[in-house]
Design a protein around this motif. Structure first.
Motif, PDB file in Angstrom:
ATOM      1  N   MET A  46     -51.718  17.757 -21.259  1.00 33.26           N
ATOM      2  CA  MET A  46     -52.918  16.935 -21.127  1.00 33.26           C
ATOM      3  C   MET A  46     -52.911  15.830 -22.179  1.00 33.26           C
ATOM      4  O   MET A  46     -52.745  16.083 -23.375  1.00 33.26           O
ATOM      5  N   GLY A  47     -53.061  14.584 -21.709  1.00 32.88           N
ATOM      6  CA  GLY A  47     -53.080  13.455 -22.626  1.00 32.88           C
ATOM      7  C   GLY A  47     -51.729  12.859 -22.923  1.00 32.88           C
ATOM      8  O   GLY A  47     -51.619  11.973 -23.779  1.00 32.88           O
ATOM      9  N   TYR A  73     -41.448   5.760 -24.082  1.00 36.32           N
ATOM     10  CA  TYR A  73     -42.176   6.605 -25.019  1.00 36.32           C
ATOM     11  C   TYR A  73     -43.536   6.032 -25.405  1.00 36.32           C
ATOM     12  O   TYR A  73     -44.452   6.779 -25.759  1.00 36.32           O
ATOM     13  N   GLY A  74     -43.706   4.723 -25.343  1.00 37.60           N
ATOM     14  CA  GLY A  74     -44.977   4.131 -25.726  1.00 37.60           C
ATOM     15  C   GLY A  74     -45.970   3.965 -24.603  1.00 37.60           C
ATOM     16  O   GLY A  74     -47.173   3.799 -24.854  1.00 37.60           O
ATOM     17  N   ALA A  75     -45.500   4.059 -23.349  1.00 34.42           N
ATOM     18  CA  ALA A  75     -46.342   3.703 -22.206  1.00 34.42           C
ATOM     19  C   ALA A  75     -47.536   4.626 -22.008  1.00 34.42           C
ATOM     20  O   ALA A  75     -48.525   4.233 -21.376  1.00 34.42           O
ATOM     21  N   ALA A  76     -47.465   5.848 -22.523  1.00 40.93           N
ATOM     22  CA  ALA A  76     -48.577   6.783 -22.324  1.00 40.93           C
ATOM     23  C   ALA A  76     -49.781   6.468 -23.197  1.00 40.93           C
ATOM     24  O   ALA A  76     -50.855   7.041 -23.000  1.00 40.93           O
ATOM     25  N   LEU A  80     -55.811  10.195 -26.848  1.00 44.89           N
ATOM     26  CA  LEU A  80     -56.564  11.359 -27.313  1.00 44.89           C
ATOM     27  C   LEU A  80     -55.676  12.584 -27.516  1.00 44.89           C
ATOM     28  O   LEU A  80     -55.942  13.410 -28.392  1.00 44.89           O
ATOM     29  N   GLY A  81     -54.639  12.728 -26.704  1.00 46.80           N
ATOM     30  CA  GLY A  81     -53.750  13.867 -26.867  1.00 46.80           C
ATOM     31  C   GLY A  81     -53.032  13.831 -28.198  1.00 46.80           C
ATOM     32  O   GLY A  81     -52.989  14.829 -28.936  1.00 46.80           O
ATOM     33  N   ALA A  82     -52.472  12.680 -28.537  1.00 40.72           N
ATOM     34  CA  ALA A  82     -51.766  12.536 -29.807  1.00 40.72           C
ATOM     35  C   ALA A  82     -52.718  12.673 -30.986  1.00 40.72           C
ATOM     36  O   ALA A  82     -52.400  13.291 -32.009  1.00 40.72           O
ATOM     37  N   ILE A  83     -53.921  12.108 -30.857  1.00 41.74           N
ATOM     38  CA  ILE A  83     -54.916  12.216 -31.920  1.00 41.74           C
ATOM     39  C   ILE A  83     -55.334  13.679 -32.109  1.00 41.74           C
ATOM     40  O   ILE A  83     -55.445  14.172 -33.226  1.00 41.74           O
TER      41      ILE A  83
END
Length: 312
Positions: free
Chosen positions: A69-70, A203-206, A214-217
């Protein structure tokens, strides 16, 4: 999220599939047939990390690669929590939806605790565990000390703690799509030969906007605040999984997850497991050493199952 049919110049040519069982639109790759390889990515990657593995192993295995998710081609709902325990819930719902059995877990980074959470809850579905620079926390008494010691040394963890204290964590990671390469390099990525405009875009497109990051955060903030909950297995689950064939492959140039802290946890959880350390290979070992990992994985599968076919 990344468009469903985006292949990034043919480098990720796999047909998209989707499950709504986790309560959001979860994308996954599902290639080949046979025993299941369930590949679980971490931060800040997605299924693209496993593209070489899908090509090589789908000839003799069913290779299933969900995007958490995210991340990747999965949805980033605004009203969900992005802590480890939530991703374990999502993965369990996903596995039950696809009714996956005889699973070989292939774990990287945060995929480690998420996959081990699934194993704790559903040990009867897990046949093997493969950790590639992916921690395998299993409620051990030494987990807290390992996390603390690693956090004191790793540049990524030190940055997370400092940025959270300064109130900059969300704002910086909200722009992750624009500094994805520097983030990967900070964590420990060594193979500069694979870098191209397409690779950076993949790798940056998400993460084109803060709302899509929000997933990475969530994963980073959970570390800074101590909000992640690592699944505690029952005694029966722990005993069952202790006998599961297990392999740890660790790139020793990993600047984010020091094997000196995490490999003891692997050995404790899987006393009969095998460890292979790869000098000069960084945190993103699937990018740094795909052939070495494929060879180790093929040998492991070959010695713990009747047959394996790997594409050249």
């Amino acid at each position: 999220m990344i468009a469903p049919h985006e292949t990034f110049g043919g480098t990720y040519p796999f047909r998209p599939h989707f499950s709504s069982a986790p309560g959001f639109t979860m994308h996954y790759v599902d290639e080949g047939a046979g025993p299941v390889l369930l590949c679980l990515h971490g931060e800040p990657t997605w299924g693209y990390l496993f593209r070489d593995l899908v090509h090589r192993f789908s000839a003799g295995h069913r290779v299933v690669v969900p995007d958490h998710m995210g991340f990747g081609k999965s949805e980033t709902p605004a009203d969900r929590s992005y802590l480890v325990q939530d991703h374990i819930d999502n993965l369990e719902a996903f596995v039950l939806d696809l009714d996956l059995h005889d699973i070989t877990l292939v774990l990287h980074d945060f995929g480690g605790p998420v996959g081990m959470g699934l194993a704790a809850r559903r040990p009867e579905r897990v046949a093997r565990v493969v950790s590639v620079n992916g921690p395998t926390p299993f409620g051990q008494p030494g987990l807290g000390a390992a996390l603390a010691g690693n956090a004191d040394e790793a540049p990524w963890f030190r940055w997370i703690a400092r940025a959270h204290r300064d109130g900059r964590l969300e704002s910086v990671l909200g722009e992750l799509g624009y500094h994805i390469l520097s983030t990967l390099k900070l964590n420990g990525f060594e193979n500069n030969q694979v870098i191209s405009d397409t690779w950076i875009e993949a790798y940056g497109a998400a993460f084109p906007t803060p709302a899509e990051a929000l997933g990475a955060i969530g994963w980073a903030k959970g570390l800074a605040t101590g909000a992640h909950v690592f699944e505690e297995p029952s005694g029966a689950a722990r005993a069952a999984l202790a006998g599961v064939p297990a392999l740890a492959v660790w790139g020793s140039a990993d600047r984010t997850l020091n094997g000196g802290y995490f490999l003891p946890l692997f050995r404790e959880a899987f006393p009969g497991g095998t460890v292979a350390e790869l000098p000069g290979v960084g945190h993103y070992a699937f990018e740094d050493a795909p052939e070495a990992i494929a060879g180790l994985l093929a040998e492991f599968l070959d010695t713990t199952s009747s047959a394996v076919t790997v594409a050249s």
